[in-house]
Enzyme design. Structure first.
Site, PDB file in Angstrom:
ATOM      1  N   ASP A 444       0.817  -1.207   0.000  1.00  0.00           N
ATOM      2  CA  ASP A 444       0.000   0.000   0.000  1.00  0.00           C
ATOM      3  C   ASP A 444       0.854   1.261   0.000  1.00  0.00           C
ATOM      4  O   ASP A 444       1.904   1.316   0.643  1.00  0.00           O
ATOM      5  CB  ASP A 444      -0.892  -0.023   1.250  1.00  0.00           C
ATOM      6  CG  ASP A 444      -1.794   1.179   1.350  1.00  0.00           C
ATOM      7  OD1 ASP A 444      -2.630   1.357   0.444  1.00  0.00           O
ATOM      8  OD2 ASP A 444      -1.676   1.929   2.330  1.00  0.00           O
ATOM      9  N   GLU A 497       1.390  -0.411  -5.142  1.00  0.00           N
ATOM     10  CA  GLU A 497       0.445   0.666  -5.430  1.00  0.00           C
ATOM     11  C   GLU A 497       1.276   1.950  -5.458  1.00  0.00           C
ATOM     12  O   GLU A 497       1.559   2.541  -4.424  1.00  0.00           O
ATOM     13  CB  GLU A 497      -0.648   0.763  -4.364  1.00  0.00           C
ATOM     14  CG  GLU A 497      -1.688   1.815  -4.719  1.00  0.00           C
ATOM     15  CD  GLU A 497      -2.374   2.440  -3.520  1.00  0.00           C
ATOM     16  OE1 GLU A 497      -3.416   3.073  -3.699  1.00  0.00           O
ATOM     17  OE2 GLU A 497      -1.847   2.326  -2.397  1.00  0.00           O
TER      18      GLU A 497
END
Length: 765
Positions: A444, A497
């Site tokens: 993330d 990401e």
């Protein structure tokens, strides 16, 4: 006697442990010869009873105070009376402090093997082993490895480990708190009293350790820490807890390192030979708490085992190859969706136990489905029981808020320059892939880790040593973590990401890249959603939004994401972004999905998108499964399933996703008609697929498109098929080429292009 006088580094007498869970430590480790002790100073007793003593083993447990003369000392505030049992002999203990400091003195030719009998205020007697009769169960090499980024020592050494010491089973607690003045284990077993189980300090490494015999699994516990200034901190959850209480409760739970019963041997045996770059990857992104609930039982969550019975067959039916879980590492706040975790080694208790989660993984692997986990190494929440100010200092986070505080999310940022922190996080990455058999990690918010000035104005960040904005420590951490995961868990993948143009995110570290296997293509998502959200009459002016992504499509190993981020915070749903009346909305979304599945790049779709969830995603509600009673919703779902099955079965659509040689433009410039077409080429001759999208509501008959090889092209997908809710404009199942060259190709097809539709044609062998 002051705290500084009594804090002494322990002498390691331990044999190295070969495994943390169920490990056995030798009798020599369990019964070390004590140093001679000539008695107690009253100040030492006061310090112990005030839970303010830095070296409890110097005071508590068995001590030879003179040749052949022993004292056993214990803090027993729950005792009305106590005695020491040595074989058949009972030696009464004398209360030396009103708070419950007891001492038994007796003669023994050798170090006594004893138990303590406690008469409680209920007049019942209970016996137990004394934690302070046991020597250290760690050694210097294990402590050193806790600073080795990429090693798995963290999950072998720290936390609550189920071990056997000298034939006695129990749990060994170990925690990193180098600046603490005192650390105690507190929990259900000792009335959360920090005086009862203070820990031993390894000064070289800052590790506090204590073996507590006979503790039952499932016991709740935390650490009580006195900071360097002597202040008592909020009780801290174990950073390496393998299980935790169900939120809003915040204690860690004793379960030991996971030892599941695995049934996925065939999957794991074949995992190492997987070639993800050249294979099909279609990911179904899921938030377990809202995929489906049980409304008749208070709208409760499905358990891991229920999800194994319902979610796994659904994903199999839909043809997805992988499930990506929004973070299931334990987190205090439901509204964070798991992105603010506190216990990184614990699967959330919201859906069951660690063993239950293992059954979910078993079911997925038995069905041939891989599991990816959203992993959050970039930041952590400010909850008092978490990592922040863990030992009274900025231990896990930077002290300077310009480096250590994330302004957008109100969270702390890990200090990647501290090797113990980077080693902790890298070990956690390995833990999920190795201990829980997960098949990949989607990391993330990588951009927030890479840039020191991420979401900061001038003066709000500190440049690196070269004056730049690159976070050199985070870069080093990411590279080492990727190297460790691919080395120790072959066949897994890491996915970034990462929303910027940082070069080489998915390139190997030996070429200067970050070492990820894949990167989310956020630019493709933004541009194409912007295009498809326009009214068809205006799309001719935005045709570049469809084509621009192909300028960089092969610079990284991309995944095309339609993730949860696109259906929250007022963005509505995917179907809600589509223009036009109800029929047109569904036609647009079907055409867009066809375009996406035909486009180079692996695929990711957030749950609900596959059947046209109409409202914005709400983590507190189940998806609206009743919508499938509507033919348009059911048709959209059927299309996604067929797209997945075609994608997996057709090498031309996946084998060269990351290679420019696997892509050939056919029609890139027909902005006036909003038509776009390309060919996808596999690794073998004759593996050809042609993708054509018409993003206007006007059927186009007799549309000629050049193709790279002659033959019969089967219409494998037509998003306008009646079975999907369309108008059934198409090509009667297939079209043969003519010898007429077109679009720079040696032959061509004459097609009927459906309104707001995508067709995928596959060359028959």
């Amino acid at each position: 006697m002051t705290d500084d006088d009594t804090r002494a580094a322990p002498v390691s007498r331990a044999m190295p442990l070969t495994a943390a869970t169920g490990a056995t430590v030798s009798e020599r480790t369990a019964r070390p010869a004590p140093a001679r002790d000539d008695g107690l100073h009253p100040d030492a007793i006061e310090a112990v009873m005030a839970a303010n003593h830095g070296d409890p083993f110097a005071i508590l447990g068995p001590h030879e105070v003179a040749p052949g003369q022993w004292e056993v000392r214990a803090v027993l505030p729950e005792a009305r009376a106590a005695s020491v049992l040595v074989g058949e002999q009972r030696h009464d203990m004398v209360r030396r402090h009103p708070g419950g400091f007891f001492v038994a003195a007796f003669a023994s030719e050798r170090r006594p093997d004893y138990r303590i009998a406690i008469e409680g205020w209920d007049n019942l007697e209970r016996t137990r082993r004394d934690p302070y009769e046991f020597g250290t169960t760690l050694d210097a090499e294990e402590i050193r490895l806790l600073r080795d980024v990429g090693n798995d020592a963290v999950q072998r050494v720290l936390g609550g480990q189920a071990i056997t010491v000298g034939g006695v089973s129990g749990f060994r607690f170990a925690v990193w708190a180098p600046n603490a003045r005192r650390v105690s284990v507190v929990g259900d077993f000792n009335a959360w009293d920090g005086r009862r189980h203070p820990m031993r300090l390894w000064q070289d490494g800052g590790i506090w350790e204590l073996f507590i015999p006979d503790l039952p699994a499932g016991t709740n516990y935390k650490f009580e820490i006195r900071g360097p200034d002597g202040s008592l901190l909020p009780l801290k959850a174990d950073p390496v807890a393998f299980a935790a209480q169900h939120p809003p409760e915040t204690a860690s739970k004793l379960v030991g390192r996971p030892q599941p019963v695995w049934r996925d041997g065939a999957w794991m045996a074949g995992r190492g030979s997987l070639d993800h770059r050249h294979g099909p990857i279609s990911i179904y992104e899921v938030h377990l708490g809202s995929w489906a609930r049980v409304p008749e039982e208070g709208n409760r969550y499905l358990t891991y085992r229920e999800l194994a019975q319902r979610l796994i067959p659904y994903v199999k039916e839909m043809g997805f190859t992988h499930i990506e879980l929004l973070p299931i590492t334990e987190h205090p706040f439901d509204g964070s969706w798991g992105y603010q975790p506190v216990s990184l080694f614990a699967p959330t208790s919201r859906f069951g136990s660690p063993e239950d989660f293992c059954e979910f993984v078993n079911a997925a692997h038995e069905a041939g489905i891989g599991i990816l986990l959203d992993w959050v190494p970039g930041h952590f929440p400010l909850d008092a029981h978490g990592f922040g100010q863990f030992d009274g200092t900025h231990l896990y986070e930077h002290a300077d808020p310009r480096q250590g505080f994330h302004q957008d999310w109100g969270t702390y940022i890990y200090n990647f320059g501290r090797t113990e922190v980077s080693a902790f996080l890298a070990a956690n990455a390995r833990f999920w892939l190795e201990d829980y058999h997960l098949d990949g990690l989607r990391v993330d918010a990588v951009a927030s880790m890479l840039y020191l000035d991420y979401s900061r104005r001038a003066g709000e960040w500190i440049p690196n040593r070269y004056g730049g904005n690159e976070n050199l420590e985070a870069i080093d951490f990411l590279r080492k973590t990727n190297e460790a995961t691919y080395s120790h868990a072959p066949g897994t993948m890491t996915v970034a990401e990462e929303s910027t143009s940082w070069p080489g995110v998915s390139h190997p570290t030996y070429t200067g890249g970050l070492g990820f296997g894949f990167k989310w293509n956020m630019g493709w998502m933004h541009d194409t959603l912007q295009f498809i959200s326009k009214e068809p009459v205006h799309r001719r002016y935005h045709h570049h939004d469809l084509t621009f992504g192909l300028l960089y499509a092969f610079s990284e190993n991309f995944i095309l994401p339609l993730s949860h981020d696109e259906v929250v915070h007022g963005k509505g749903s995917l179907i809600g972004k589509m223009p036009g009346d109800r029929w047109q909305k569904f036609a647009n979304l079907r055409a867009y999905f066809g375009f996406m599945w035909g486009h180079p790049g692996k695929k990711l779709l957030f749950m609900g998108g596959e059947f046209g969830q109409e409202r914005e995603w709400n983590h507190n509600q189940s998806l609206d499964w009743h919508l499938l009673d509507d033919p348009l919703h059911a048709g959209l779902k059927a299309l996604v399933g067929d797209l997945n099955r075609l994608y997996v079965a057709t090498p031309a659509l996946h084998a060269r996703d990351t290679e420019a040689a696997g892509f050939r433009w056919l029609v890139a410039d027909d902005a006036e008609n909003s038509v776009i077409a390309w060919a996808r080429l596999g690794r073998e001759p004759g593996q050809v697929a042609v993708v054509v999208s018409n993003f206007t509501p006007i059927p186009r008959h007799g549309y000629r498109i050049g193709v790279p090889a002659p033959g019969l092209y089967r219409e494998a997908i037509n998003s306008d098929a009646a079975a999907y809710g369309g108008s059934n404009v198409g090509n009667y199942g297939g079209v043969a080429t003519s010898d007429e060259p077109s679009h720079g190709q040696p032959c061509s097809l004459t097609l009927s292009l459906p309104p707001l539709g995508t067709v995928i044609l596959v060359l028959e062998g």
